[in-house]
Structure formats: C-alpha cells, structure tokens
Write a protein that holds these residues in place. Structure first.
Motif, PDB file in Angstrom:
ATOM      1  N   THR B 249       0.845  -1.192   0.000  1.00 20.53           N
ATOM      2  CA  THR B 249       0.000   0.000   0.000  1.00 20.53           C
ATOM      3  C   THR B 249       0.880   1.241   0.000  1.00 20.53           C
ATOM      4  O   THR B 249       0.664   2.180  -0.772  1.00 20.53           O
ATOM      5  N   PHE B 253       1.486   4.297  -2.557  1.00 19.91           N
ATOM      6  CA  PHE B 253       1.398   5.723  -2.210  1.00 19.91           C
ATOM      7  C   PHE B 253       2.511   6.513  -2.892  1.00 19.91           C
ATOM      8  O   PHE B 253       2.327   7.670  -3.255  1.00 19.91           O
ATOM      9  N   THR B 266      -7.223   6.313  -6.809  1.00 21.52           N
ATOM     10  CA  THR B 266      -7.384   5.799  -5.445  1.00 21.52           C
ATOM     11  C   THR B 266      -7.401   4.275  -5.375  1.00 21.52           C
ATOM     12  O   THR B 266      -7.258   3.718  -4.304  1.00 21.52           O
ATOM     13  N   ILE B 267      -7.575   3.599  -6.509  1.00 21.69           N
ATOM     14  CA  ILE B 267      -7.629   2.132  -6.446  1.00 21.69           C
ATOM     15  C   ILE B 267      -6.237   1.549  -6.209  1.00 21.69           C
ATOM     16  O   ILE B 267      -6.088   0.381  -5.888  1.00 21.69           O
ATOM     17  N   PRO B 269      -3.896   1.351  -3.837  1.00 24.57           N
ATOM     18  CA  PRO B 269      -3.492   0.495  -2.724  1.00 24.57           C
ATOM     19  C   PRO B 269      -3.968  -0.956  -2.833  1.00 24.57           C
ATOM     20  O   PRO B 269      -3.132  -1.863  -2.878  1.00 24.57           O
TER      21      PRO B 269
ATOM     22  N   VAL C 226     -14.883  -0.309  -3.687  1.00 22.01           N
ATOM     23  CA  VAL C 226     -14.235  -1.130  -2.665  1.00 22.01           C
ATOM     24  C   VAL C 226     -14.577  -0.596  -1.274  1.00 22.01           C
ATOM     25  O   VAL C 226     -14.777  -1.360  -0.331  1.00 22.01           O
ATOM     26  N   TYR C 268     -13.291 -12.070  12.394  1.00 21.65           N
ATOM     27  CA  TYR C 268     -13.539 -11.458  11.084  1.00 21.65           C
ATOM     28  C   TYR C 268     -14.037 -10.035  11.252  1.00 21.65           C
ATOM     29  O   TYR C 268     -13.669  -9.144  10.495  1.00 21.65           O
ATOM     30  N   PHE C 274     -10.776  -3.226  10.584  1.00 21.15           N
ATOM     31  CA  PHE C 274      -9.478  -2.719  10.149  1.00 21.15           C
ATOM     32  C   PHE C 274      -9.452  -2.515   8.631  1.00 21.15           C
ATOM     33  O   PHE C 274      -8.933  -1.526   8.135  1.00 21.15           O
ATOM     34  N   TYR C 278      -8.765   0.854   6.560  1.00 18.13           N
ATOM     35  CA  TYR C 278      -7.650   0.805   5.595  1.00 18.13           C
ATOM     36  C   TYR C 278      -8.097   1.385   4.261  1.00 18.13           C
ATOM     37  O   TYR C 278      -7.432   2.255   3.691  1.00 18.13           O
ATOM     38  N   ILE C 279      -9.234   0.935   3.778  1.00 20.88           N
ATOM     39  CA  ILE C 279      -9.731   1.431   2.495  1.00 20.88           C
ATOM     40  C   ILE C 279     -10.139   2.900   2.630  1.00 20.88           C
ATOM     41  O   ILE C 279      -9.774   3.750   1.809  1.00 20.88           O
ATOM     42  N   PHE C 281      -9.212   5.146   4.804  1.00 19.61           N
ATOM     43  CA  PHE C 281      -8.058   6.036   5.011  1.00 19.61           C
ATOM     44  C   PHE C 281      -7.244   6.187   3.732  1.00 19.61           C
ATOM     45  O   PHE C 281      -6.802   7.287   3.396  1.00 19.61           O
ATOM     46  N   SER C 282      -7.044   5.089   3.020  1.00 19.56           N
ATOM     47  CA  SER C 282      -6.258   5.182   1.780  1.00 19.56           C
ATOM     48  C   SER C 282      -6.931   6.147   0.816  1.00 19.56           C
ATOM     49  O   SER C 282      -6.273   6.996   0.208  1.00 19.56           O
TER      50      SER C 282
END
Lengths: 482, 468, 422
Positions: B249, B253, B266-267, B269, C226, C268, C274, C278-279, C281-282
């Motif tokens: 990831t 970046f 944005t895809i 990562p 996603v 799970y 998490f 993760y998604i 925040f990214s």
C-alpha cells in the motif's frame, strides 16, 4: 540453573512415548496424581496438552499490546517533534503537523514494536536462550525434535519421590524411563573461542575509535577524495573561460530579447526614458528601430548588439541627445521608499566614482588622481546647473545611467529599470539637498540639525586648530634642526 | 504422467465432508524429519553446484555494476529527463511485490487456518526475505550518493541539524520496507527454531552441532515453551497480516499521492497489494515446482498445494484485471483530459508493446488456471507462472515509464532507453536472489517440520476416529 | 483433539426450524416496517422537500443493499474456500443474501425519480446542472453518455439480474441439500463460486459508482466501490453474528453454534473493521495529499459542520472504538458481547452510508442543521432506515419459516460442529 553442589544431583524423571495419545494420557494421569512441576517435551505443538498438564495462559498478549502502544507513541511523538517542532518547514502545502501523513509511519512502528514484544517477549518468558539444560543429558532425548514425546516430572515438586514417580510413569504406555541428572560436561567455553571473540570485539572498536578521534581533532591534510568527479565538478564558475562558446565566456549573456521578471508589462517610455510619441513625430525611423530592438523576442530575429539605440552613442553625438524628446518627469511615483531605494542603489553603483555626496570625488576618482591616470576623465559632479532637471530632464538622466556617457559604462545590465528610476529620483533629492536652506527641513528637526551643525563646526574648528598646531610644531622642529 | 503421485493417490480431489490428506503416503513423523533433513545433510549435488555457480557469478556481476555505478554516478542508467524513475524503481517494486507471498502464506493463510500452507511456508518466507533484500538494494543505490543513504534514518545528525521529511511517501517506504524486512526475518527465524533444534540433534559433527545449537537457542520442545511459542506465532501472524498489506500500500502511495496522470488514482493500494500477492505466488511456484522434484519432497509438497496456489494466482490475477479495467473506466468517466490521455497512451502510445505484454501475461495467462489440467500439471504451472512474473515486471514498467515519459509538459516528453547497466542489474538481482535461496536450501530446514508433523498428527487422529 | 464431535441432529430437528416466537414477528415486522418506511419518506418529502425524502430513502436502500451483498460475499467466500467452520451460520447469511430480490422492487422508486422530477436524487439528471456549475459543454456531453436515465436504468436491471440469479442459485442449492443431502450440490456450488465472486465484485463496484458516487456527478474515485464493499462486508458479518445470536436466544441451534463460532466471527469483524479503515483512510489520504480541487471537494463538504462531526464519529466510533472493543479474545468469546458489538457496528454502518449519501442533497450547504433537514429530516432518515431494515427482517423471517435456519445436511456440517479455535 545447574546446581553444582552435588555432582550427580537428580533433577527429575523422564519417560518416553511414541504417540500423542499415549503422551496425553500419561499427562492426565500425572496431573491427577497431584504433580504440578511437570512438563512434556514434544516435536511439535500438541493441542490440548496445556489442559492435560494444567498450564496457565501466558501474559504475552499484554507484552505485545504494550509494545504496540509504545511503537505508536514513539512514532507520533517522533514525527510531531521532528517535523512540527524542532525542524518545521512547509512542503507541498501541508501543515507542519499533518496527521494523515504521519499515519503510515505510526502504523509501521506500532507493528514493529509489537513484533519485538512478541518475539523477544516469548524468548524471555521461555527463559531462552539456555544452552546448558540437564534434560539434554538424557541419551534418547535427541529424538524429541524428531518423533518422540517425553514427559518429565521435576524433583522440586512437593510431592516428588523417586520411586513413586517412577511407578506412576511405569503404569503409562512407556518403554523408557530415565532419571535426569546434572550435566557434568564441562561448562567452560573453549579458550580459543573466547580469544577469537575478544579479538573480534576489540577489532570492531577500532573503526569507531578512529571516527570518534576524527570528529574531535583537526587535520592539516587535504581531505581524501574517493569520488573525484563528484568533488571536482566540471561545471564552470562565473568568471572562468570555456572553449564551448566562440566568445570563450563561461558566463552566458542574456539571450537577446530577454525580459526580466516583472518588466514585461512596462512600456517603452519607461524602458528608454524617451517620450516615444514625440519621438515618432520627430524621427520615425529611430522610433521604429527602438521598438524593434525591444521587441526582438517577438520577431524571433535577434539583432546584433550594434543595433542598440543610438541613444547609447557617446557624447560627441550631442545633437541627437539634445533633440531627443526626453521624459520630463520620473514615471515612477516618488515615495520615501523609492528615494531610499535610489539611495541604496546609488551608494552601491554610482558612489564609487561620483562620491556619496555626488560631487564627483568617489574613491575611484581619488585613486585615479593619486596615480595621475592619464586617460582618466573625472566623473561629473551632480551639483552643476547643467545637470539640474530643467536642463537635463529625468529621461535623459535615466538614459545616461542605462547606457553610459563618455567613459562611464551603461548600467542597464546590472540595475533594474525600476531601480534606475529610483536613482534618478535620489539624484534629484541629492541635488536639492546641496541647495537647501534650513526652512526645507521639517520644523521639528530644525533644532536638531542646528545642534548638529554646531557640533560639526566645532569639530571642524578643533581639527583646524590641531592641524595648525601640528604645522607650527613641525615648522618649529624644522627650525630647530637647521 | 505429471500427475504421478506417490502412493497413487490424487489429493487434488476433495469430496465434501472429507478432507484430502496433505501429507501423502504412509508417512511417519520420522519420515518427515528424514525427508527434510536429507536435503541439507547430503553433500550438494551437481545441479545445486552448477546453479549456485551461475547465481553467484551473476551476484558478482551485480556487485561490479554497483561499484561502477557508485564510482561513476547514476548517469550510467538510462534514467533521463523526464523518466527519472527508470528501471531501478521498476525493479524495486517488482521485488517488493515478490516479497509478499511468503509472509502472506505464513500469516494470512495461518489466520484463515489453511493447513496446506505448512509445507510451503518456510521456503516462501525465505524468499520473502531474499526478495526484500533485492528490493532494498535498488532504492539504496538510486539515491545517487549511496554511501549517504543512511541520511534517510531519523538520527540526530551533527552535520545536518535537520530531520527527514515525514510527510513524504518515500520516507514511509523506508519505514515500511525496513519494518517488513525485520518482522519477516523474526517470523522466519522464530518459525525455524524448533527445526534448527532438529538439525542440532541430528548433527554428527561437533562444529555443526555447535552452530545449529547456537541458532536453536537451547530449544527443548517443552510444552510451556510450545504454548508461548504458538501464542507468539499467532500474534506475529496477526501483526504481519496487516503489515503485508501496508507495505505494498505504501509503495503504491509513492505513486498515487502525486498528481502524475495515471498515478493519481485511489484504487492503487488494493490493486498493488493484489498484484504483489499475484507475483509473489507466481515466484513461489516457479521455484517450488522444480525444487520439490530436485529435493525429493513430493510427498510433502503435493499437487494439492500447487493447485491451491494456482487458484490464488487466478483470483489475484482477476482482481488485477478488474483494477486495470476500473482505471480505464474512471479515466473515461472522470473526463479529466490528462488522465484520459495517460491511459490511452499506455495502451496505444509508444509503449503499447509493454502494455500488451502486461495484459496478456497478467490477465490472460492466469485464466488458463480455470482448467484443472493447467493447475495440476507441474510444467504447465511453471510456464504460466513465468509468464506472470514477466507480466508483473512489465506492469511496473508500464506504470513508471509510460506515465513519466508523458507528463504535463509536452516539451519534456521522451522515450526511455535502458542501458547495459540497467539490464545487468536486473539480471544480477536474480543472482542475489538465487544465491541466497540456494544457500538456504543447503543450510536451513526448507520445510517446516514441526508444523507438518502437527498436520500429520491431525490427519492420523482423523483416520483413527474414522476407524472407530 | 480427543473430544469427539457432537452428533448431527436429523434435518427436521426443531433446532433447525425457526422458533415460533420469531416467526410470529414476521408479519408485524413487515407491516410496521413498510409503514415506517412510507412514513419516513413522506415526512422527509413533505416535511422538508421531495429531494430530501428521496435521498433518505436512497440511504436506507443502500444500507440494506450493502448488507445483503456483503452476506452474498460471505456465502461465496465460504464456498470458494471450502470452509468448514462456518456451515452452522451460513444459512443466516444465505437468508440475508436472498433479500436482493425484494431490494430490486424497492429500487423502482429511485428509478422513477429520473423521469418524474429532474435532479430529484441524481443531480446529473437536471439539464441545468452543467450550466449552473460552469462545466464545459464538451465534458458534460461525454459525462452524460454514462449519466443518462435509460442507460442508468438498464445497468440497474443488469446488476439486479446478476444478483438475483446468484442469490437464487446458491440459496436454492443449499435448501435443496436440506432435503437430499447430496454432496454433488456442494461440489457444484464450489465450482461456480469462483466466477460468481468475480461477477459480484464487478457488479457491486459499478452499482456503487452508479448509485452513490454519481450523486456528486463530477467527483470520482476508483476505490469507491471497494470502500462501500468494505463497509458492507463488515456489516454483513455483524448481521450474521447478531442474527445467529437472536436465533439461539429463541431456542434454535442451541447446541450447534458454540462460543467458537462467535469467536471466529469476532475475528472477522475485528479484521474487517481494520479493512474498512484501511480502504477509507487510503482513499482519504490519496485525495488529501493529491490536493486536486475536483477531488478534495467531496471531503471538503464532509468536513463542515454536521458532516465534519459525523466524519469524526466515523473515525472514532466506527474504527477506534470497535477496534479496541473487539481486540480481546475474551470479548470475542462472549456471545452476548459480540451481539452487542454487532448491533453497534450495524448502527455505525448506517451512519457511514448516511455520510456518503446525504451531504450531496444540498451540496455546499456547509453542514448546517438545515442540511440534515432539521429535526424532521433526522427523524425521517432514521424512520426510513429502520423501516426498510424491519421490512427486510420480516421477509427474512418469513422465508426462514418456510425453510430451515441451518444447512444441517451440508457434508461439512459435522466439521463445523466440532470446530475449535486455535
């Protein structure tokens, strides 16, 4: 751990099993018989054995959690302090303390420290590394890492008695029972190993010491160049020559038509000091030529430097200089700042010849007089009627500064046009200052000025007096000698 | 023929309700020990020596190239305006990607209780570490003054009086890759300690015993130790799983936080992570298929193991394909001219050949794994996996080079030409990788014996229950 | 290792039928839910305005849909990985997955708005939009190729066709197995789960682009699908845990579902909490860092006033709190606590969807109280969501009453019973 009181001290009893099920069975029996200081040794992790032996859960998760929190705190504190407090600087418009940007490193260090917690915590809790273990004395114990399972009852157990324990184990499905005794092999590390180790450690300190010494001492030796081509760059300095260009200059002149930053918007009047409208009426050819010169870049045809306006012709072409319709007034709005800027620029560029007071007696002139330079033309004093605004318009003065006159070179290349206009403004102020009366000074400063004037006069008088006395003394001395 | 499985058993067919064996034949615990230890204990064969010499020669060539590079400067590479991230960064991303399979197999498959991981995780973890070593080399020498690469570390410098720039993704990379390398190393070593103890206990030679003895830290196999060990292993797995995701990831970046067309999407990562797993598994299979035959480990690394990995390759390959498609769709949908141009240029511009290679190797070739035949025939697996490896290298090439060579400033556009140093370093990095891997095969336990025995124990237990 | 698996009860055992207490709730829930949904919509439409009412409806719709699709992912993943542990809870997920069928009907009002009022929900449907927002004609002409009412409706038909086909196929297979116990069915479902997963991933991603991302017509993010998926799959796991807990509380599957299954679901849930951040925040980091106005505007709207507060709610209450809360093994091994956390996350998932949809109703409103429709608007939004969720639960209970609540004749059922965490 090894007890050295007794040579063959009994540590416990061990029994060997061939399968998981027989081992688990034996474990339960031993546990039910009340033994607590027991342990099973297996080639792989056997599930359910902690229940069978009554082993308590470990505190390891807490160590890992602590490690993780420590990592998180360290990372955040480090980044905030380093980039936000101790060495703040802006990069790509992000704030000093940009939490989103600090997250990746914070995450990495959290994981790193937590992993250290898991790894080192586990070994520490297990009491490893421990290279000398009495259980290793058992001749068949080597197979514990292969395919055999061992159950061990420690002699330190409260209810331990050798015969009872042996009997208990014999009842389980085992073919081999043995007493674990002290490891009597030498625990001394071979001497040469120690020697080697010490030597290696000692040697490894040498570079460190050398570096440490280098840091605190100075040296007269030139520094050592490992990568000469990076230390001695082939790039030229400003005043050096080069064979790359026909004129051998390393420093390249501006490309013709280059316009300095911020000057693109200015009109020709401003750049030349000439009233272009009048000039077009008077001398259309020259106006055209001037326009062409300043607009070369757009035409795409750079012209030679000898096509510069005639205005930079030397003094003998007086007629042109006089007929040119110079701008009467400074196009820059005169403010205190402009005059101060003019003063600054004047003192930098003009004062060396013209003197700070503009009387034409700068350092260069003094030196030239001293060495009686034959070709020297003394710089003009600013304080003559012919240079006052009525006879010498601002535009003309600007042109002189830009393109030079007689021996004086043009300063267009060094001084920005705006600053040249500032100098013009300053020169006017300077001229006025030499003809000013006390009334020109603001009222509140007059007294101060008067006092200053008195001081100066007094000082001058004293100086003259001292001078006179010295002269007298010298005369007296000379007289004495004779 | 290729399905010839010892004992005549095909464990790739699993009838629901029954679990196919993962350890084949009438294997005992001792057989596992023997099978794994013989790899390291017998003298190296001709194949190994030959392979090692070739790999070592390439490694030396890499060393020479690095020395030349450092002495002369980065101009020896093809990196030229505007493509300042040429092959070194392509190689870096490529190797980091390969380094994802090991920890993924170890950690994520462990957490998902996929027991088939046990006989391949050790070698895969080793590959992770070696791949990270290869990857780390490239940014290290790419900084220009490689001997000052330590300036990347936040240390109180008496010369600089300043700190690194934590708002830069390149510095995140330093932390991510070094954390990943460290944790993978700990994970790998910790998993190896019980097996090193086996090596210790089997060694006849005093020096060998001492060396393995030190590495085994005095492991006895005590249940208390095992319990804490397992806990630590599970915790490390739980930590390593998000770590694996974070590494690629953060590598993504490096590209995606910029505004370079084709990078700022944005895809990136999840798409990079999927690509990394994809390439990592392909590399594991490329190595394990020949290795299992040469090292005689067919009973432990079975066709079923290979097939499962093929399925993961198929899944991640498809995700990567979907991501390619989504990027194109959003570039069109977003109606930003620069982005649209960047993607059209990728597919149809001067680097169309690279794009074509990438798509055919990454998206099309793994689709062969829909067919059982391709998943269960070792040489076909290797063939497809090599294509995937090539494709994944080209993916990074496409991302780095096509976007940089056509940036916002058309007057700067140019075509990238690699030099012989670029080529040498790519090939030389394989030398580094294979040298380490071959040494590992000879010196360390290539299969996790303890865990495989534990799988076998479960298998025996189930069989035992069925008989009753 | 030595404890033997408990015996599998026969398929018609009362443990596998829906408890009467729950089946009695089916009709009241359906009726009440429908009433609340219509009431919420009416309150929003007439108390605030039609635009608001329809957006509140859309929020509720997306909320339920993401959970249903998340459940479908759950089921497919169990098939593709030949999972054994989850068989006892898989039926609960299967029942939720079938809800895509009624969801298709509930989508009709949303399509209708494209023809009745211009730009009621989707601003791109408003012909004056481009002019009003100074969007170049050429760009807008290209945009409207995709953002076009008929094409939009056609795509929706495709998505629902895919989902209904998948849901019916996998649900019917599982139910048929209850009767026949054929192993072939499991094998067939395993085989089809792989392509099904790919089609589902693609269709869900595009559906979320179409239905949520285009609310801001000029904004785009490749990862958006996603992101919605990550929230949906998290919520689906929570819904499975909560549903199973309620079934057990009312007397079904008392012996079958053990603390081990809650523990695993808990893992799970922890993992997907998490994954969601993760998604999320990214996506945020990349847009924040790139600093391109066209992209940052989406987050800028969500940093003002009420929306800013909700953003913080998501960070602290959707991530940090449940992350810490479900971290401990002891919590995961307490079914009651896991039930509590599941319900909690289901509520937070609603806020997540609300936060994605509602700021676009009055764009540039600065997050004042008027932007959420004031008190009436908040009540209307909640009523819509609660109503639609209740309607769905009612329908689930209805179907569950006609079938069974566990796939008890799945060949791996025994393995699931004996499942133990390491």
């Amino acid at each position: 751990m090894s007890d050295d009181k007794n040579e063959k001290k009994v540590h416990g009893i061990v029994a060997e099993y061939t399968s998981v099920d027989t081992l688990l069975d034996a474990c339960r029996r031993v546990r039910d018989a009340g033994y607590t200081k027991t342990d099973a040794y297996t080639p792989f992790a056997v599930h359910g054995i902690d229940k069978a032996l009554g082993i308590k859960p470990t505190v390891l998760p807490w160590i890992v959690l602590g490690g993780g929190l420590a990592g998180l705190a360290t990372a955040l504190a480090m980044q905030i302090w380093m980039n936000g407090i101790n060495y703040p600087y802006i990069i790509s418009g992000k704030p000093y303390i940009s939490l989103p940007a600090f997250m990746p490193v914070a995450f990495e260090l959290t994981v790193l420290f937590a992993s250290f917690g898991a790894f080192f915590g586990m070994w520490a809790l297990n009491g490893l590394p421990r290279f000398s273990n009495p259980i290793f004395t058992d001749p068949r114990f080597d197979r514990v890492t292969d395919d055999r399972f061992f159950l061990y009852i420690d002699a330190k157990d409260k209810s331990f008695n050798q015969a009872g324990a042996e009997k208990l184990l014999r009842d389980t499905e085992t073919e081999y029972i043995n007493t674990v005794v002290d490891d009597d092999t030498s625990t001394v590390i071979p001497k040469f190993l120690i020697t080697t180790l010490i030597t290696v450690i000692a040697l490894s300190f040498i570079p460190l010491l050398v570096v440490a010494r280098m840091r605190v001492t100075t040296s007269s030796q030139p520094r050592f160049h490992i990568f000469p081509d990076m230390d001695f760059s082939p790039a030229r300095d400003a005043q050096q020559t080069t064979s790359l260009f026909a004129d051998n200059r390393a420093m390249r002149p501006d490309v013709p038509g280059t316009v300095a930053r911020g000057e693109l918007e200015e009109d020709l009047d401003y750049l030349t000091g000439i009233d272009m409208e009048s000039l077009t009426r008077l001398d259309a050819d020259r106006a055209k030529q001037l326009v062409r010169t300043y607009a070369q870049a757009e035409n795409g045809e750079p012209e030679n430097s000898d096509a510069t306006p005639k205005t930079d012709a030397p003094a003998e072409e007086k007629s042109v200089m006089d007929t040119t319709p110079w701008l009467k007034n400074n196009p820059v709005e005169i403010t205190k700042d402009v005059v101060l800027k003019g003063q600054e620029q004047f003192n930098i560029y003009c004062a060396t010849c013209h003197g700070r007071d503009g009387r034409g007696n700068g350092l260069v002139n003094q030196r030239a007089q001293q060495i009686m330079a034959s070709s020297w033309i003394p710089p003009s004093s600013m304080h003559q009627e012919s240079l006052y605004a009525e006879q010498y318009p601002d535009g003309k003065l600007f042109n002189t500064i830009s393109n030079g006159i007689r021996k004086m070179p043009g300063y267009a290349g060094q001084i920005k046009s705006k600053d040249r206009w500032s100098i013009v403004a300053y020169v006017r102020a300077l001229q006025q200052s030499q003809n000013a009366s006390l009334d020109d000074v603001p009222k509140d400063q007059q007294a101060e000025l008067k006092a200053k004037k008195a001081d100066v006069e007094k000082a001058l008088a004293e100086q003259a007096e001292a001078e006179r006395k010295k002269e007298e003394e010298r005369a007296a001395k000379a007289a004495e000698k004779e | 023929m290729s399905l010839a499985i010892p004992n005549g058993l095909d464990n790739t067919v699993e009838r629901p309700g029954e679990r196919a064996p993962l350890v084949l034949g009438d294997t005992t615990y001792h057989d596992i020990t023997e099978a794994v230890c013989q790899v390291a204990e017998r003298p190296p064969g001709r194949g190994w020596i030959f392979g090692f010499l070739v790999a070592f020669a390439l490694l030396n060539w890499l060393g020479i190239c690095i020395a030349y590079l450092i002495y002369t400067g980065v101009g020896v590479w093809g990196n030229q305006a505007p493509v300042f991230w040429g092959w070194p960064i392509v190689n870096f991303v490529f190797w980091v990607g390969i380094g994802h399979a090991g920890t993924l197999i170890s950690a994520i498959l462990f957490l998902f209780r996929q027991e088939w991981r046990t006989s391949i995780n050790r070698a895969a973890e080793a590959m992770t570490i070696f791949a990270v070593a290869c990857a780390g080399t490239f940014p290290g020498i790419h900084v220009g003054r490689a001997w000052l690469a330590f300036w990347l570390a936040p240390y109180p410098s008496l010369n600089l009086w300043m700190w690194p720039q934590f708002r830069s993704p390149l510095l995140w990379d330093v932390f991510a890759v070094s954390t990943y390398g460290t944790v993978s190393l700990l994970f790998w070593y910790m998993g190896m300690v019980p097996d090193l103890a086996t090596f210790r206990d089997r060694s006849k030679n005093k020096w060998r015993r001492m060396a393995y003895g030190i590495l085994a830290l005095g492991w006895t196999g005590s249940s208390r130790h095992w319990m804490r060990y397992e806990k630590a292993y599970a915790l490390l797995a739980a930590l390593a799983a998000p770590l694996v995701l974070s590494v690629h990831t953060i590598v993504s970046f490096d590209f995606a936080v910029s505004q370079v067309p084709g990078w700022h999407t944005t895809i990136f990562p999840p798409y990079f992570v999927a690509g990394a797993i994809f390439s990592g598994f392909a590399m594991v299979l490329t190595l394990m298929v020949p290795a299992r035959t040469m090292l005689g480990l067919e009973k432990l690394i079975t066709i079923r193991h290979l097939e499962n990995m093929c399925k993961i390759i198929l899944a991640t390959g498809s995700i990567v394909g979907l991501a390619y498609g989504t990027e194109f769709f959003i570039a069109w949908y977003g109606q930003v001219p620069e982005e649209q141009f960047a993607f059209l240029n990728r597919a149809l511009g001067p680097y169309w050949w690279a794009y074509l290679t990438m798509v055919s190797c990454n998206v099309l070739s793994p689709q062969l794994f829909w067919f059982r035949k391709f998943r269960t025939t070792p040489w076909l697996i290797v063939l497809v996996c090599i294509f995937v490896n090539i494709g994944m290298w080209f993916e990074r090439f496409v991302i780095v080079v096509t976007s940089l060579s056509r940036d916002y400033l058309p007057s700067a556009w140019s075509y990238f030409h690699p030099t012989w140093v670029d080529w040498s370093m790519l090939i030389g990095s394989f030398g580094l990788f294979f040298t380490l891997f071959l040494l590992f095969c000879k010196l360390m336990p290539v299969i996790n014996m303890a865990e495989t025995k534990s799988t076998l124990a479960k298998q025996l237990h189930m069989k035992h229950n069925d008989e009753h | 290792m030595s404890n033997h698996a408990p015996a599998i009860k026969p398929a018609d055992d009362p443990a596998f039928t829906l408890p009467a207490t729950l089946s009695a709730l089916s009709i009241p829930l359906c009726a009440g839910g429908l009433l609340a949904l219509v009431g919420g919509w009416a309150l929003g439409s007439f108390g605030v305005d039609v635009q608001f009412g329809m957006s509140a409806y859309l929020t509720a719709f997306i909320y339920c849909l993401t959970i249903a699709l998340g459940a479908m992912f759950f089921v497919l993943i169990q098939h593709i990985s030949r999972a054994g542990w989850s068989i006892v809870v898989r039926r609960v997920a299967e029942l939720m997955m079938v809800m895509v069928v009624p969801m298709a009907v509930l989508f009709l009002p949303i399509v209708v708005t494209l023809w009745t009022g211009e730009g009621t929900i989707y601003k791109w449907d408003d012909p004056g939009y481009a002019e009003h927002h100074h969007i170049p004609a050429e760009v807008w002409a290209n945009k409207t190729i995709y953002l076009e009412s008929k094409f939009f409706a056609a795509r929706a038909v495709i998505y629902f066709a895919i989902w209904i086909a998948l849901a019916v196929y996998f649900f019917r297979g599982s139910v048929t197995q209850d009767e026949t116990g054929e192993k072939k069915i499991t094998e067939r479902m395993q085989k089809w789960s792989a392509p099904a997963l790919i089609i589902l991933a693609l269709s869900m991603s595009f559906a979320m682009f179409d239905w949520v991302m285009t609310l801001a017509p000029m904004w785009f993010s490749t990862m958006f699908g996603v992101y919605m998926f990550s929230g949906g799959i998290l919520a689906a796991h929570c819904a499975v845990a909560a549903g199973t807990y309620l079934l057990q509380k009312n007397g079904a599957m008392r012996d079958e579902v053990t603390v081990e299954h809650y523990h695993d679901l808990g893992k799970y849930i922890f993992g997907f909490v998490f994954f969601w951040i993760y998604i999320g925040f990214s996506q945020y980091l990349l847009i924040w860092y790139g600093n391109i106005p066209e992209e940052t505007i989406w987050y800028w709207h969500r940093q003002l006033g009420v929306w800013g507060a909700l953003s913080l709610v998501l960070v602290f209450l959707h991530w940090i709190l449940p992350f810490i809360g479900t971290m401990s093994r002891h919590v995961r091994r307490q079914p009651t606590l896991m039930f509590g956390w599941s319900v909690y996350i289901l509520i937070l998932h609603f806020i997540d969807v609300y936060w994605c949809v509602m700021p676009e109703v009055y764009e540039g409103s600065g997050g004042t109280l008027a932007a959420v429709g004031g008190g009436i608007g908040i009540v209307a939004s909640i009523l819509c969501a609660v109503g639609m969720a209740a309607l769905m639960i009612g329908l689930i209970l209805r179907i569950a009453g006609q079938t069974r609540v566990a796939a008890s004749r799945d060949p791996r059922f025994g393995e699931s019973l004996a499942f133990e965490n390491i």
